[in-house]
Design an enzyme around this catalytic site. Sequence first.
Site, PDB file in Angstrom:
ATOM      1  CB  SER A 254      10.697  24.697  41.315  1.00 17.79           C
ATOM      2  OG  SER A 254      10.669  23.560  42.148  1.00 17.79           O
TER       3      SER A 254
ATOM      4  CE1 TYR B   6      13.539  26.740  49.245  1.00 17.32           C
ATOM      5  CE2 TYR B   6      14.798  24.722  48.921  1.00 17.32           C
ATOM      6  CZ  TYR B   6      14.438  25.994  48.514  1.00 17.32           C
ATOM      7  OH  TYR B   6      14.966  26.515  47.358  1.00 17.32           O
TER       8      TYR B   6
ATOM      9  CE  LYS C 149      11.376  27.288  46.388  1.00 15.47           C
ATOM     10  NZ  LYS C 149      10.909  28.462  45.601  1.00 15.47           N
TER      11      LYS C 149
END
Length: 269
Positions: A141, A155, A159
């Site tokens: 992650s 992004y 994650k």
Amino acid sequence: MTTDHAPAALITGASSGIGRSYAEQLALRGYAPVLVARRADRLAELAEAIHRDTGLEATVLAADLAEEGGLARVEQAVLGHDSLAVVVNAAGLGALGPLTRVEPADLNRLVAVNVLALTRLSRAALLAFGERGSGTLINISSIGAFHAPPDGSAYGASKAYDLHFSRALQRDVEGSGIRVQVVLPGPVRTEFFEASGMDDSVFPQESFVEADAFVRAALTGLDLGELVCIPTLPDTAAWEDSAARQQRLRDAAGLRGVIAERYHRPADG
């Protein structure tokens, strides 16, 4: 050392950075690597280096996880491998920049790799491990899961998915002999920013760690039983407190089917 009877470790994103370091360090631990990335030439070079350093034969599987055909090939490689003991989902894309300036095709690839590929390969790994009653899944992650980095909205969201998905899997596999670890890097010296079309000046240079040091720490965390591993976090109590507060927030919001008093005010006028 030979590959006869050696357990295998499949690593995505193995051509550079964190993925490459996982491949090298797992090989040093005796795992025959299955190397997955788009760049076949880099995988071949890494396989040769691993064989030279450890005697293990690495398998090269060039595939683009953003494409259904490539993902399906890797999925089948996980399901069909009879000695697979570790799967590392290290492949990831950034698509950094203001969202309105990021091309739709780049967003599609980010979601395909960071979310869809990680999800499907996790599923395949748990199916394969379930048949043997053991195995380790490692999902990468990011500390961006806690707060999206500058110009990293998609992004950071991807994650956050990887973090919460992996934590849910940890509950699913309790008592099964299978481990699921989620690892959260901060800034790491890799090709990530360059591949995302940005330089690494968004973080102070003293914030960066080397990929080898990061992966070595994450594997040590696995040895110590840290299933949520943040190698640059000085005290794990900070994560444990945050997780406990999130659980309390969830309970406060979800266990009583009562609308909060502030929403009962009469509309003005």
